[in-house]
Design an enzyme around this catalytic site. Structure first.
Site, PDB file in Angstrom:
ATOM      1  N   ALA A   8       0.850  -1.192   0.000  1.00 41.41           N
ATOM      2  CA  ALA A   8       0.000   0.000   0.000  1.00 41.41           C
ATOM      3  C   ALA A   8       0.882   1.238   0.000  1.00 41.41           C
ATOM      4  O   ALA A   8       1.929   1.263   0.640  1.00 41.41           O
ATOM      5  CB  ALA A   8      -0.906   0.015   1.233  1.00 41.41           C
ATOM      6  N   CYS A   9       0.468   2.249  -0.765  1.00 42.85           N
ATOM      7  CA  CYS A   9       1.235   3.496  -0.824  1.00 42.85           C
ATOM      8  C   CYS A   9       0.276   4.677  -0.794  1.00 42.85           C
ATOM      9  O   CYS A   9      -0.925   4.506  -0.945  1.00 42.85           O
ATOM     10  CB  CYS A   9       2.105   3.540  -2.074  1.00 42.85           C
ATOM     11  SG  CYS A   9       1.166   3.567  -3.620  1.00 42.85           S
ATOM     12  N   PRO A  10       0.784   5.889  -0.586  1.00 41.99           N
ATOM     13  CA  PRO A  10      -0.103   7.041  -0.390  1.00 41.99           C
ATOM     14  C   PRO A  10      -1.079   7.289  -1.542  1.00 41.99           C
ATOM     15  O   PRO A  10      -2.254   7.510  -1.329  1.00 41.99           O
ATOM     16  CB  PRO A  10       0.865   8.213  -0.245  1.00 41.99           C
ATOM     17  CG  PRO A  10       2.146   7.615   0.221  1.00 41.99           C
ATOM     18  CD  PRO A  10       2.207   6.257  -0.398  1.00 41.99           C
ATOM     19  N   GLY A  12      -1.668   5.213  -4.137  1.00 42.21           N
ATOM     20  CA  GLY A  12      -2.341   3.978  -4.497  1.00 42.21           C
ATOM     21  C   GLY A  12      -2.422   3.705  -5.980  1.00 42.21           C
ATOM     22  O   GLY A  12      -3.285   2.961  -6.433  1.00 42.21           O
ATOM     23  N   THR A  16       2.251   0.668  -4.991  1.00 33.81           N
ATOM     24  CA  THR A  16       1.509  -0.485  -4.508  1.00 33.81           C
ATOM     25  C   THR A  16       1.675  -1.669  -5.461  1.00 33.81           C
ATOM     26  O   THR A  16       1.940  -2.797  -5.039  1.00 33.81           O
ATOM     27  CB  THR A  16       0.010  -0.120  -4.407  1.00 33.81           C
ATOM     28  OG1 THR A  16      -0.123   0.976  -3.513  1.00 33.81           O
ATOM     29  CG2 THR A  16      -0.807  -1.287  -3.895  1.00 33.81           C
TER      30      THR A  16
END
Lengths: 491, 150
Positions: A8-10, A12, A16
């Site tokens: 998951a990343c900021p 998205g 990710t």
């Protein structure tokens, strides 16, 4: 070996999926099976109960809060930032394998919980807890920073620092009172953000960015109407649920672009704010008045019972209407100081000091029942507790209200009644440890506080241990610490 | 009808190397010219906001400036290659392949699935090599489109 991973990343949209791909490639090269849950914008397919049950270890590669993390409590865990998974996927796979080997499958600790997961899966309760914990993780720095500033203000300026004029009206560089006032007032401002931030990020966890504004504003209304952090929880869940639902409405293409930035926040805020003001605010104000009147009618009751009652109230919502009613009742008594009034004031302050102290104690003696951020909050809570900043316990209560609040109430009731029984008195409305000279029978006071703290901490630990066993979250092996502390969450 | 993620005019095989901002702007201007970004200032601000959270440079000479922005109309990829390299904050040096990913703010799941497929390709060696050696913008666009769709 069967591995799981969550990425998951900021934003998205990029990291990710890159991390997912890199982990899949690295796992295949190393001869392991892996299933990756990509918590990004393209929607994510949650692990099946079978996958969860059969897995040997899990990798959490995320720069934002991993959703429904409770599902993995039974697995050896390797934690990293999302970028590290892209560049160093093979290293993470190795770590996960090593972690799994250190806790071989089939050992009693690993097998029993895996079975239970099959039955429960990521149920509603664990989802709700995930949302609450996201809100809590954002709120903790506010509690720590604001609370410590307030405590410093008290330490330097004495308890009457609350009455100091606003520093905007004049600031004397050479005066310690001015500095104390500055710290106290900054801390108070930071505390003002506590409930809005809690509500905002609970909403954010449920329905992403469009829910942020309705959540924050709903939280502000909770502050405005005196609904406290329980009101904030309601506002956050309400805003998140509403936006989550509204996002599913199909709209014409032309409108779709402005939905998340304009339409959803606008309508969501109007509805949530409206509900908070009209449906919750009005009755709440009436209830607070009712409580105050009721307390006033109790004068003459058995003092020890009254102390217990006030203790229950102080710990129930920590800054919310019930707590305020008890506190206001005590402070009002000080204007016509009789011995009873001083007894009541002492009991109320003692009962307000135990909740943060109890949580600090609980996080110290049973570290693994708490997350990393909670443990850090626990350290600050010692100081918040002795400063009579009851709010220090809010993050714990907000994250797990059904277990934490009752425990804290019992301990505070013990403290309140003991303070009464020992005949402790207090002539200042606040200040915690800093008004020690104003306390009558300080030794008894100390005993009362310690007793309540120990009772609450023991109850919290008992309830949390029990709950953990039940939801299959027991015994993450202590021998395998997470590879890295959880990366700071980005909004 | 779905618009392709990338077309030949969104490919710049000789990106200016004087700095990150310049390189980003050059690619953003291509998106504007193609009618995929409506407001360049807003778009650049969104890109910078993401970059400020954490630099998007990755090991292996890749930069992926990206954002979800209300200024984006169609999910798009602009690709730039820089011979000298542009610093995107990766630990092992400047980026030679720059992928600018532009996602619309209210993008639906289909849009995001395409971008997810693209992101997955970015970590594959063969994909990188093909782009490092390509000589023709049209070929790059076709190759990427085919990889992402397939």
């Amino acid at each position: 070996m069967k591995l799981l991973a969550v990425t998951a990343c900021p934003t998205g949209i990029a990291h990710t999926y890159m991390a997912a791909e890199a982990l899949e490639v690295a796992a295949e090269e190393a001869g392991h099976e892996i299933v990756v849950e990509t918590q990004g914008s393209a929607g994510s397919t949650p692990f099946t109960p079978e996958q969860l049950a059969e897995a040997d270890a899990i990798i959490l590669a995320a720069d934002v809060e991993v959703r429904d993390k409770e599902r993995f409590a039974h697995l050896p865990t390797v934690t990293s930032g999302v970028k590290k998974a892209i560049g160093g996927a093979d290293g993470l796979i190795e770590q996960a394998v090593a972690a799994a080997e250190a806790a071989p499958k089939g050992s009693a600790a690993a097998a029993a919980p895996a079975l239970a997961v099959k039955q429960t899966g990521p149920g509603t309760a664990s989802k709700v807890r995930g949302w609450l914990m996201t809100g809590v993780s954002y709120v903790i720095p506010f509690v720590a920073a604001g609370g410590l500033l307030i405590a410093l203000g008290f330490a330097i300026g004495g308890y009457q620092i609350t009455d100091a004029p606003s520093v905007t009206k004049g600031f004397d560089w050479g005066s310690s009172t001015s500095w104390a006032a500055l710290m106290f007032q900054l801390g108070a401002l930071a505390f003002g953000l506590l409930v809005p931030v809690l509500a905002g990020f609970i909403a954010f966890a449920i329905a992403d960015r469009p829910a942020l504004v309705p959540g924050f504003v709903g939280g502000l209304v909770a502050v405005e109407t005196g609904a406290g952090f329980l009101g904030g929880l309601v506002a956050g869940l309400l805003a998140g649920g509403l936006i989550f639902w509204m996002k599913r409405i199909r709209v014409p293409r032309a409108l779709a672009g402005i939905m998340p930035v304009l339409v959803l926040p606008l309508i969501g805020t109007a509805i949530v704010g409206g509900i908070m003001f009209v449906v919750i605010g009005g009755p709440l104000a009436a209830a607070t008045t009712g409580l105050t009147n009721w307390l006033n009618s109790l004068s003459g009751t058995n003092a020890i019972l009254l102390g217990a009652l006030l203790g229950l109230m102080m710990a129930f919502d920590m800054g919310g209407p019930v707590n305020k009613a008890a506190y206001a009742f005590a402070v009002a008594g000080l204007s016509t100081p009789s011995n009873t009034a001083l007894l009541i004031m002492a009991a109320v302050m003692a009962a307000g000091m135990t909740p943060p102290l109890a949580m600090a104690l609980a996080t110290t003696v049973r570290k693994r029942l708490f997350s990393e951020v909670e443990r850090e909050n626990g350290r600050a809570a010692w100081l918040l507790g002795i400063s009579f900043i009851t709010e220090g316990a809010i993050p714990f209560a907000a994250g797990d209200p059904l277990r934490v609040i009752p425990s804290l109430m019992v301990g505070s009731a013990v403290t309140g009644s003991l303070s009464m029984a020992f005949g402790c008195t207090l002539r200042a409305p606040h200040g915690g440890i800093f008004v020690l000279p104003l306390i009558g029978n300080p030794f008894g006071y100390l005993i009362a506080i310690i007793a309540g703290t120990v009772v609450s901490a023991a109850l919290v630990i008992a309830l949390k241990t029990l709950g953990r066993r039940k939801t299959a979250a027991a015994e993450t092996p202590d021998t395998i610490p997470a590879a890295a502390p959880r990366a700071a969450a980005h909004a | 009808m779905t618009e392709p993620l990338i077309t030949a005019d969104l490919v710049d095989l000789d990106l200016p190397s004087d700095g990150r901002r310049e390189a980003v702007r050059a690619l953003a201007e291509r998106l504007v010219k193609a009618g995929r970004v409506t407001d360049i200032d807003r778009f650049l601000a969104d890109i910078e906001a993401r970059e400020a959270q954490m630099p998007t440079g990755l090991e292996g000479g890749i930069g992926i400036p990206h954002c979800r922005s209300a200024a984006v109309t169609v999910p798009s990829l602009a690709f730039g290659r820089s011979t000298a390299g542009v610093d995107f904050g990766a630990e092992d040096g400047p980026a030679r392949l720059i992928f600018m990913i532009a996602a619309p703010e209210g993008g639906n799941t289909d849009h995001m699935t395409v971008l997810a497929a693209l992101a997955r390709r970015l970590v594959r060696k063969a994909f990188k090599n093909e782009l490092l050696e390509a000589t023709d913008a049209g070929h790059v666009a076709d190759y990427v489109q085919k990889e992402v769709a397939g």
